[in-house]
Design a protein around this motif. Structure first.
Motif, PDB file in Angstrom:
ATOM      1  N   PRO A   1      -8.168   2.039 -69.294  1.00  0.00           N
ATOM      2  CA  PRO A   1      -9.288   2.159 -71.117  1.00  0.00           C
ATOM      3  C   PRO A   1      -8.912   3.714 -71.216  1.00  0.00           C
ATOM      4  O   PRO A   1      -8.999   4.423 -69.596  1.00  0.00           O
ATOM      5  CB  PRO A   1     -10.321   1.608 -70.890  1.00  0.00           C
ATOM      6  CG  PRO A   1     -10.478   0.496 -70.180  1.00  0.00           C
ATOM      7  CD  PRO A   1      -9.063   0.807 -68.784  1.00  0.00           C
ATOM      8  N   PRO A   2      -8.774   4.778 -72.179  1.00  0.00           N
ATOM      9  CA  PRO A   2      -9.057   5.737 -71.743  1.00  0.00           C
ATOM     10  C   PRO A   2      -9.420   6.248 -71.790  1.00  0.00           C
ATOM     11  O   PRO A   2     -10.509   7.250 -71.275  1.00  0.00           O
ATOM     12  CB  PRO A   2      -8.468   5.870 -73.813  1.00  0.00           C
ATOM     13  CG  PRO A   2      -8.762   4.977 -74.235  1.00  0.00           C
ATOM     14  CD  PRO A   2      -8.359   3.574 -73.560  1.00  0.00           C
ATOM     15  N   VAL A   3     -11.060   5.575 -72.685  1.00  0.00           N
ATOM     16  CA  VAL A   3     -12.829   5.893 -71.315  1.00  0.00           C
ATOM     17  C   VAL A   3     -13.634   5.004 -70.632  1.00  0.00           C
ATOM     18  O   VAL A   3     -13.671   3.916 -71.684  1.00  0.00           O
ATOM     19  CB  VAL A   3     -13.525   6.421 -73.185  1.00  0.00           C
ATOM     20  CG1 VAL A   3     -14.906   7.098 -72.627  1.00  0.00           C
ATOM     21  CG2 VAL A   3     -12.842   7.900 -73.437  1.00  0.00           C
ATOM     22  N   LEU A   4     -14.146   5.261 -69.277  1.00  0.00           N
ATOM     23  CA  LEU A   4     -14.390   4.394 -68.789  1.00  0.00           C
ATOM     24  C   LEU A   4     -15.488   4.537 -69.193  1.00  0.00           C
ATOM     25  O   LEU A   4     -16.458   4.874 -69.503  1.00  0.00           O
ATOM     26  CB  LEU A   4     -14.001   4.922 -67.163  1.00  0.00           C
ATOM     27  CG  LEU A   4     -12.370   4.861 -66.957  1.00  0.00           C
ATOM     28  CD1 LEU A   4     -12.446   5.453 -65.328  1.00  0.00           C
ATOM     29  CD2 LEU A   4     -11.458   3.923 -66.814  1.00  0.00           C
ATOM     30  N   SER A   5     -16.070   2.876 -68.681  1.00  0.00           N
ATOM     31  CA  SER A   5     -17.051   2.593 -69.453  1.00  0.00           C
ATOM     32  C   SER A   5     -18.372   2.946 -68.048  1.00  0.00           C
ATOM     33  O   SER A   5     -19.756   3.611 -68.526  1.00  0.00           O
ATOM     34  CB  SER A   5     -17.657   0.506 -69.004  1.00  0.00           C
ATOM     35  OG  SER A   5     -16.822   0.276 -69.582  1.00  0.00           O
ATOM     36  N   GLY A   6     -18.116   2.858 -67.318  1.00  0.00           N
ATOM     37  CA  GLY A   6     -19.045   3.335 -65.722  1.00  0.00           C
ATOM     38  C   GLY A   6     -20.580   3.019 -65.680  1.00  0.00           C
ATOM     39  O   GLY A   6     -19.847   1.617 -66.628  1.00  0.00           O
ATOM     40  N   MET A   7     -20.570   3.003 -64.462  1.00  0.00           N
ATOM     41  CA  MET A   7     -22.462   2.501 -65.378  1.00  0.00           C
ATOM     42  C   MET A   7     -23.052   2.262 -65.758  1.00  0.00           C
ATOM     43  O   MET A   7     -23.723   1.342 -66.082  1.00  0.00           O
ATOM     44  CB  MET A   7     -23.453   3.378 -63.895  1.00  0.00           C
ATOM     45  CG  MET A   7     -24.578   3.053 -63.289  1.00  0.00           C
ATOM     46  SD  MET A   7     -25.636   3.405 -62.448  1.00  0.00           S
ATOM     47  CE  MET A   7     -24.152   3.852 -61.028  1.00  0.00           C
TER      48      MET A   7
ATOM     49  N   VAL B   1     -10.215   0.970 -60.327  1.00  0.00           N
ATOM     50  CA  VAL B   1      -9.463   1.676 -61.683  1.00  0.00           C
ATOM     51  C   VAL B   1     -10.272   2.969 -62.567  1.00  0.00           C
ATOM     52  O   VAL B   1     -11.773   3.053 -62.498  1.00  0.00           O
ATOM     53  CB  VAL B   1     -10.078   0.677 -63.413  1.00  0.00           C
ATOM     54  CG1 VAL B   1      -9.736   1.167 -64.383  1.00  0.00           C
ATOM     55  CG2 VAL B   1      -9.391  -0.568 -62.468  1.00  0.00           C
ATOM     56  N   THR B   2      -9.840   4.008 -62.552  1.00  0.00           N
ATOM     57  CA  THR B   2      -9.698   4.921 -62.567  1.00  0.00           C
ATOM     58  C   THR B   2      -8.800   6.268 -64.026  1.00  0.00           C
ATOM     59  O   THR B   2      -8.750   5.280 -64.692  1.00  0.00           O
ATOM     60  CB  THR B   2      -9.747   6.330 -61.530  1.00  0.00           C
ATOM     61  OG1 THR B   2      -8.471   6.237 -61.236  1.00  0.00           O
ATOM     62  CG2 THR B   2     -10.747   5.865 -60.430  1.00  0.00           C
ATOM     63  N   THR B   3      -7.637   6.594 -63.302  1.00  0.00           N
ATOM     64  CA  THR B   3      -6.879   7.606 -64.383  1.00  0.00           C
ATOM     65  C   THR B   3      -5.761   6.340 -64.229  1.00  0.00           C
ATOM     66  O   THR B   3      -6.258   5.458 -63.260  1.00  0.00           O
ATOM     67  CB  THR B   3      -6.105   8.514 -64.158  1.00  0.00           C
ATOM     68  OG1 THR B   3      -5.576   8.335 -62.841  1.00  0.00           O
ATOM     69  CG2 THR B   3      -7.142   9.674 -64.096  1.00  0.00           C
ATOM     70  N   PRO B   4      -4.395   6.120 -65.253  1.00  0.00           N
ATOM     71  CA  PRO B   4      -3.882   5.260 -64.900  1.00  0.00           C
ATOM     72  C   PRO B   4      -2.468   5.106 -64.211  1.00  0.00           C
ATOM     73  O   PRO B   4      -2.723   4.333 -63.091  1.00  0.00           O
ATOM     74  CB  PRO B   4      -2.792   5.609 -66.780  1.00  0.00           C
ATOM     75  CG  PRO B   4      -3.793   6.162 -67.757  1.00  0.00           C
ATOM     76  CD  PRO B   4      -4.584   6.718 -66.657  1.00  0.00           C
TER      77      PRO B   4
END
Length: 240
Positions: A41-47, A96-99
């Motif tokens: 995802p281009p923007v991660l959901s995070g906590m 899962v972080t950057t591509p």
């Protein structure tokens, strides 16, 4: 792809490297990296978002890997924290972080899993009883194999649920020698029977006791310990 069933995980035929080729080169690596990167995802959901995007990405990557390489690749994400042998991948929320970073972790985890399967298959070949061995000789081989394969699971770095890996590997080994899968599962359960615990490295005496019970239960003969006729083989297995 649907998740692999429990019975499928217990089936060594699904994972044996000898039955499942793996063509890997720079082009294949580049292709897998590209496929993985597309699902990050281009923007991660995070906590704050309960890592929904990261978990979704992990599911997509898992489907890509199993569809592209086959059922044998199931364990690419079986992290050591959860009883597996993989150190390069933990979970969607953690990995899962950057591509580019995510693709690097996926590739490393897949290759780590394949290497572990190949190493496991090699151990099976080294530890297998001779096909024509009488029960008393087969018992010795089975006891030694059990001890070394439980240690093989511990040496993988597995922590919580490591004994599940040991159970699976022992079942794989027994079926690789020609035993029926259901019989192998019963024999392993009878020998281990809740005697190992998560996060706890068992004493050597306990591992050997499990090996003796497995061997005696399958052959009707107690294994000979350190028999002089088998000293060379004993030393070889201890070095592996």
């Amino acid at each position: 792809m649907p998740p692999i069933a429990y019975e499928g995980i217990r089936n060594w035929d699904e994972f044996d490297p000898a039955s499942h080729s793996f063509a890997w080169d720079e082009d294949e690596e580049a292709c897998l990296r590209s496929l993985v990167g597309e699902w990050v995802p281009p923007v991660l959901s995070g906590m704050a978002g309960w890592w929904e995007g990261e978990r979704w990405c992990e599911r997509q990557v898992d489907a890509i890997i199993r569809e592209r390489y086959g059922t044998w690749a199931w364990g690419w994400g079986w992290c050591y924290r959860y009883g597996g042998p993989i150190g390069n991948w933990v979970s969607g929320p953690s990995s899962v972080t950057t591509p580019d970073e995510t693709a690097e972790r996926v590739v490393s985890a897949l290759l780590e899993w394949r290497e572990w399967l190949e190493r496991t298959a090699q151990r099976f070949a080294e530890l297998a009883p001779p096909p024509d061995a009488p029960p008393e000789v087969r018992s010795w081989h089975l006891e030694r194999a059990c001890v070394r394969l439980v240690t093989h699971a511990l040496d993988s770095g597995a922590e919580g649920g490591w004994h599940g890996q040991a159970s699976i590997v022992l079942g794989w080994f027994l079926t690789s020698t020609g035993m029926d899968r259901a019989d192998a599962a019963r024999a392993v359960e009878s020998a281990i029977g809740g005697r190992f615990e998560s996060w706890v490295t068992p004493e050597r005496t306990l591992i050997e006791s499990v090996g003796e019970e497995l061997a005696a239960g399958l052959t009707g003969h107690a294994p000979y310990q350190d028999h002089r006729e088998r000293v060379a083989l004993e030393d070889l297995h201890d070095r592996c």
